[in-house]
Enzyme design. Structure first.
Site, short mmCIF file in Angstrom:
data_model
loop_
_atom_site.label_atom_id
_atom_site.label_comp_id
_atom_site.label_asym_id
_atom_site.label_seq_id
_atom_site.Cartn_x
_atom_site.Cartn_y
_atom_site.Cartn_z
N HIS A 1 -28.08 -3.06 -56.94
CA HIS A 1 -28.76 -1.85 -57.68
C HIS A 1 -28.30 -1.45 -59.04
CE1 HIS A 1 -30.90 1.87 -56.58
NE2 HIS A 1 -31.09 1.98 -57.80
N TYR B 1 -30.72 6.18 -50.34
CA TYR B 1 -31.75 7.00 -50.22
C TYR B 1 -31.72 7.55 -49.04
CZ TYR B 1 -33.58 4.42 -54.52
OH TYR B 1 -33.70 3.67 -55.67
#
Length: 186
Positions: free
Chosen positions: A108, A52
């Site tokens: 993830h 991110y």
């Protein structure tokens, strides 16, 4: 649900959680104000990931500016596509977040086999660790090793279905069960 608004930026969170994905689109100064506003409104769980863009750095800067690290729960994630570089990924996350441990470190997504682990689904190897080949420039540590070293207080997986978790549990090197399966939904 809690709404945290700063100017045009608004983040809707559950009672205690702040997902850092939206702060990649705003400046460091705006992100710091937003994170501190969230904390002042009772949010103590911050969820981020290295990919991110700048979110770990923004979160680390905001929390360290007020000495809040030990008052919050920080979760970050790694991608299986980079699991040949576990140490460097984790070290970068810890440095970005200005901390020496994560409260939760997770995989993830359950990616399939990659070139580094041709005989093992990447997410399984990322969790349990793997054997080092003579030509390998990576390391063998998976999340279990990082947990045992105290670099992560809890370890888990994200977005995995039952059959993914069953593959992890079936691996003989799985000495620590996933503590969390964080699921993505819309």
């Amino acid at each position: 649900m809690t709404q945290v608004r700063l100017g045009k930026t608004e983040i809707v969170t559950n009672k205690n959680g702040f997902g850092a994905l939206p702060i990649q689109r705003i400046s460091f100064e705006e992100a710091e104000k937003l994170i501190l506003t969230a904390y002042e409104n009772g949010i103590t769980f911050f969820d981020t990931a290295r990919f991110y863009t700048d979110s770990e750095e923004k979160l680390g800067r905001a929390l360290s500016s007020r000495g809040l690290r030990h008052k919050v729960f920080i979760a970050s994630k790694t991608m299986c596509s980079n699991t040949d570089q576990f140490w460097s990924q984790l070290e970068t996350s810890l440095s970005n977040l200005k901390t020496d441990y994560l409260d939760l470190y997770s995989i993830h997504w359950p990616l399939k086999t990659n070139r580094f682990w041709p005989d093992l689904d990447a997410y399984v190897g990322a969790y349990v660790g793997r054997e080092i080949a003579k030509t390998d420039n990576g390391d063998s540590d998976g999340l279990i090793s990082l947990y045992k070293m105290g670099l992560a207080r809890a370890i888990g997986v994200c977005n995995m279905e039952v059959h993914h978790i069953e593959k992890i549990l079936a691996n003989p090197k799985c000495s620590v069960l996933p503590m969390v399966n964080q699921s993505h939904f819309h």
